[in-house]
Design a protein around this motif. Structure first.
Motif, PDB file in Angstrom:
ATOM      1  N   VAL A   1      38.871  68.864 -83.290  1.00 46.80           N
ATOM      2  CA  VAL A   1      37.643  69.670 -83.290  1.00 46.80           C
ATOM      3  C   VAL A   1      37.845  70.940 -84.103  1.00 46.80           C
ATOM      4  CG1 VAL A   1      36.116  71.061 -81.834  1.00 46.80           C
ATOM      5  CG2 VAL A   1      36.701  68.742 -81.150  1.00 46.80           C
ATOM      6  N   LYS A   2      38.959  71.624 -83.883  1.00 47.16           N
ATOM      7  CA  LYS A   2      39.196  72.894 -84.569  1.00 47.16           C
ATOM      8  C   LYS A   2      39.512  72.702 -86.050  1.00 47.16           C
ATOM      9  CE  LYS A   2      40.831  75.330 -80.479  1.00 47.16           C
ATOM     10  NZ  LYS A   2      42.004  75.847 -79.780  1.00 47.16           N
ATOM     11  N   LYS A   3      40.412  71.779 -86.336  1.00 45.22           N
ATOM     12  CA  LYS A   3      40.897  71.654 -87.709  1.00 45.22           C
ATOM     13  C   LYS A   3      40.005  70.792 -88.600  1.00 45.22           C
ATOM     14  CE  LYS A   3      45.207  70.934 -90.183  1.00 45.22           C
ATOM     15  NZ  LYS A   3      46.624  70.639 -90.069  1.00 45.22           N
ATOM     16  N   TYR A   4      39.436  69.730 -88.033  1.00 44.43           N
ATOM     17  CA  TYR A   4      38.693  68.778 -88.857  1.00 44.43           C
ATOM     18  C   TYR A   4      37.205  68.712 -88.526  1.00 44.43           C
ATOM     19  CZ  TYR A   4      43.507  67.216 -89.392  1.00 44.43           C
ATOM     20  OH  TYR A   4      44.850  67.168 -89.605  1.00 44.43           O
ATOM     21  N   ASP A   5      36.765  69.447 -87.533  1.00 41.27           N
ATOM     22  CA  ASP A   5      35.377  69.407 -87.080  1.00 41.27           C
ATOM     23  C   ASP A   5      34.943  67.977 -86.761  1.00 41.27           C
ATOM     24  OD1 ASP A   5      32.886  70.477 -86.361  1.00 41.27           O
ATOM     25  OD2 ASP A   5      32.081  70.191 -88.383  1.00 41.27           O
ATOM     26  N   LEU A   6      35.835  67.263 -86.069  1.00 41.74           N
ATOM     27  CA  LEU A   6      35.562  65.886 -85.659  1.00 41.74           C
ATOM     28  C   LEU A   6      35.651  65.789 -84.152  1.00 41.74           C
ATOM     29  CD1 LEU A   6      37.784  63.616 -87.927  1.00 41.74           C
ATOM     30  CD2 LEU A   6      35.316  63.722 -87.922  1.00 41.74           C
ATOM     31  N   HIS A   7      34.797  64.989 -83.571  1.00 41.00           N
ATOM     32  CA  HIS A   7      34.951  64.655 -82.157  1.00 41.00           C
ATOM     33  C   HIS A   7      35.977  63.532 -82.087  1.00 41.00           C
ATOM     34  CE1 HIS A   7      34.129  62.912 -78.255  1.00 41.00           C
ATOM     35  NE2 HIS A   7      33.625  64.089 -77.931  1.00 41.00           N
ATOM     36  N   PRO A   8      36.866  63.549 -81.081  1.00 43.09           N
ATOM     37  CA  PRO A   8      37.884  62.497 -80.991  1.00 43.09           C
ATOM     38  C   PRO A   8      37.305  61.082 -80.984  1.00 43.09           C
ATOM     39  CG  PRO A   8      38.428  64.260 -79.495  1.00 43.09           C
ATOM     40  CD  PRO A   8      37.063  64.578 -80.060  1.00 43.09           C
ATOM     41  N   GLY A   9      36.088  60.918 -80.488  1.00 44.57           N
ATOM     42  CA  GLY A   9      35.454  59.605 -80.491  1.00 44.57           C
ATOM     43  C   GLY A   9      35.129  59.091 -81.882  1.00 44.57           C
ATOM     44  N   GLN A  10      35.105  59.982 -82.863  1.00 49.69           N
ATOM     45  CA  GLN A  10      34.818  59.568 -84.238  1.00 49.69           C
ATOM     46  C   GLN A  10      36.062  59.043 -84.951  1.00 49.69           C
ATOM     47  OE1 GLN A  10      33.167  63.315 -85.546  1.00 49.69           O
ATOM     48  NE2 GLN A  10      31.073  62.654 -85.127  1.00 49.69           N
ATOM     49  N   ILE A  11      37.223  59.401 -84.443  1.00 53.73           N
ATOM     50  CA  ILE A  11      38.471  59.001 -85.094  1.00 53.73           C
ATOM     51  C   ILE A  11      38.636  57.481 -85.135  1.00 53.73           C
ATOM     52  CG2 ILE A  11      40.992  59.168 -84.996  1.00 53.73           C
ATOM     53  CD1 ILE A  11      40.550  62.054 -83.941  1.00 53.73           C
ATOM     54  N   PRO A  12      38.397  56.769 -84.021  1.00 52.58           N
ATOM     55  CA  PRO A  12      38.517  55.302 -84.120  1.00 52.58           C
ATOM     56  C   PRO A  12      37.581  54.686 -85.153  1.00 52.58           C
ATOM     57  CG  PRO A  12      38.390  55.988 -81.819  1.00 52.58           C
ATOM     58  CD  PRO A  12      38.117  57.203 -82.653  1.00 52.58           C
ATOM     59  N   ILE A  13      36.427  55.303 -85.351  1.00 55.71           N
ATOM     60  CA  ILE A  13      35.497  54.789 -86.357  1.00 55.71           C
ATOM     61  C   ILE A  13      36.092  54.953 -87.753  1.00 55.71           C
ATOM     62  CG2 ILE A  13      33.208  55.083 -87.405  1.00 55.71           C
ATOM     63  CD1 ILE A  13      32.206  55.945 -84.610  1.00 55.71           C
ATOM     64  N   LEU A  14      36.728  56.089 -88.000  1.00 57.27           N
ATOM     65  CA  LEU A  14      37.360  56.303 -89.304  1.00 57.27           C
ATOM     66  C   LEU A  14      38.441  55.250 -89.561  1.00 57.27           C
ATOM     67  CD1 LEU A  14      37.789  60.200 -89.369  1.00 57.27           C
ATOM     68  CD2 LEU A  14      35.990  58.830 -90.446  1.00 57.27           C
ATOM     69  N   PHE A  15      39.300  55.017 -88.552  1.00 62.78           N
ATOM     70  CA  PHE A  15      40.363  54.024 -88.713  1.00 62.78           C
ATOM     71  C   PHE A  15      39.781  52.627 -88.904  1.00 62.78           C
ATOM     72  CE2 PHE A  15      43.178  57.299 -86.916  1.00 62.78           C
ATOM     73  CZ  PHE A  15      44.278  57.151 -87.759  1.00 62.78           C
ATOM     74  N   LEU A  16      38.753  52.299 -88.141  1.00 64.65           N
ATOM     75  CA  LEU A  16      38.134  50.986 -88.260  1.00 64.65           C
ATOM     76  C   LEU A  16      37.558  50.778 -89.652  1.00 64.65           C
ATOM     77  CD1 LEU A  16      37.035  48.318 -87.000  1.00 64.65           C
ATOM     78  CD2 LEU A  16      34.968  49.616 -86.478  1.00 64.65           C
ATOM     79  N   LEU A  17      36.814  51.773 -90.144  1.00 67.37           N
ATOM     80  CA  LEU A  17      36.188  51.630 -91.458  1.00 67.37           C
ATOM     81  C   LEU A  17      37.213  51.630 -92.590  1.00 67.37           C
ATOM     82  CD1 LEU A  17      32.993  53.808 -90.961  1.00 67.37           C
ATOM     83  CD2 LEU A  17      33.147  51.300 -91.098  1.00 67.37           C
ATOM     84  N   GLU A  18      38.364  52.231 -92.355  1.00 65.61           N
ATOM     85  CA  GLU A  18      39.422  52.152 -93.361  1.00 65.61           C
ATOM     86  C   GLU A  18      39.902  50.705 -93.494  1.00 65.61           C
ATOM     87  OE1 GLU A  18      43.576  54.371 -94.399  1.00 65.61           O
ATOM     88  OE2 GLU A  18      43.336  53.653 -92.344  1.00 65.61           O
ATOM     89  N   HIS A  19      40.015  50.011 -92.357  1.00 65.58           N
ATOM     90  CA  HIS A  19      40.525  48.636 -92.363  1.00 65.58           C
ATOM     91  C   HIS A  19      39.415  47.603 -92.539  1.00 65.58           C
ATOM     92  CE1 HIS A  19      44.604  49.831 -91.513  1.00 65.58           C
ATOM     93  NE2 HIS A  19      44.131  50.646 -90.590  1.00 65.58           N
ATOM     94  N   LYS A  20      38.175  48.009 -92.234  1.00 62.12           N
ATOM     95  CA  LYS A  20      37.057  47.079 -92.369  1.00 62.12           C
ATOM     96  C   LYS A  20      35.871  47.786 -93.010  1.00 62.12           C
ATOM     97  CE  LYS A  20      34.595  43.517 -89.944  1.00 62.12           C
ATOM     98  NZ  LYS A  20      34.235  42.898 -88.687  1.00 62.12           N
ATOM     99  N   PRO A  21      36.011  48.151 -94.293  1.00 63.09           N
ATOM    100  CA  PRO A  21      34.898  48.818 -94.972  1.00 63.09           C
ATOM    101  C   PRO A  21      33.670  47.917 -94.970  1.00 63.09           C
ATOM    102  CG  PRO A  21      36.796  48.551 -96.450  1.00 63.09           C
ATOM    103  CD  PRO A  21      37.141  47.898 -95.163  1.00 63.09           C
TER     104      PRO A  21
END
Length: 155
Positions: free
Chosen positions: A31-51
């Protein structure tokens, strides 16, 4: 049978407490460093592997209700982390992709993840680390099979 009234702790107690500490560390950093909610992180990883995953595929993959995913994706789109394209074969489906900004953040999150794992495991010897990973994998596989046999879907 364990006697919890005498202060004896269960495996669920320790796993829950460990998960809470990890979530606090991840939440505060993302939240502080990347302005991301932790729930958004799995989406980033998923889309990296399954664009190009659809909203439905994302919801199923990370085990979150489709309505919740819709809200999360809108927020991520506003932050410039994802973009959508209409599926060429089925115009009712929009495909979701990471932006360059999201890929740069994901690279930093991977480094942060490594550092966090190092902190978590820093008090363990190499043998203990290996044993822990083996045991966790065994428990995860058993729970996965147990859950699937009862009609659930894999997490």
């Amino acid at each position: 049978m364990r006697d919890y009234t005498n202060g004896e702790r269960s495996i669920l107690y320790y796993l829950s407490l460990i998960q809470k500490y990890i979530f606090k560390i991840v939440y505060e950093t993302t939240v502080k460093k990347y302005d991301l909610h932790p729930g958004q992180i799995p989406i980033l990883f998923l889309l990296e592997h399954k664009p190009g995953a659809s909203q439905r595929e994302i919801a199923i993959s990370i085990n979150v209700e489709p309505g919740t995913i819709a809200v999360m994706l809108k927020r991520m789109e506003r932050k410039g982390l994802i973009y959508r394209r209409i599926d060429e074969k089925d115009r009712r489906i929009s495909r979701v992709y990471l932006t360059d900004k999201a890929q740069a953040i994901l690279s930093q999150i991977k480094e942060f993840t490594k550092e966090t794992e190092e902190i978590i495991l820093s008090e363990l010897s190499d043998i203990e680390k290996s044993s822990l990973m083996s045991l966790l994998s065994k428990v995860k596989n058993h729970l996965s099979n147990y859950y699937i046999e009862r009609g659930g879907t894999e997490c």
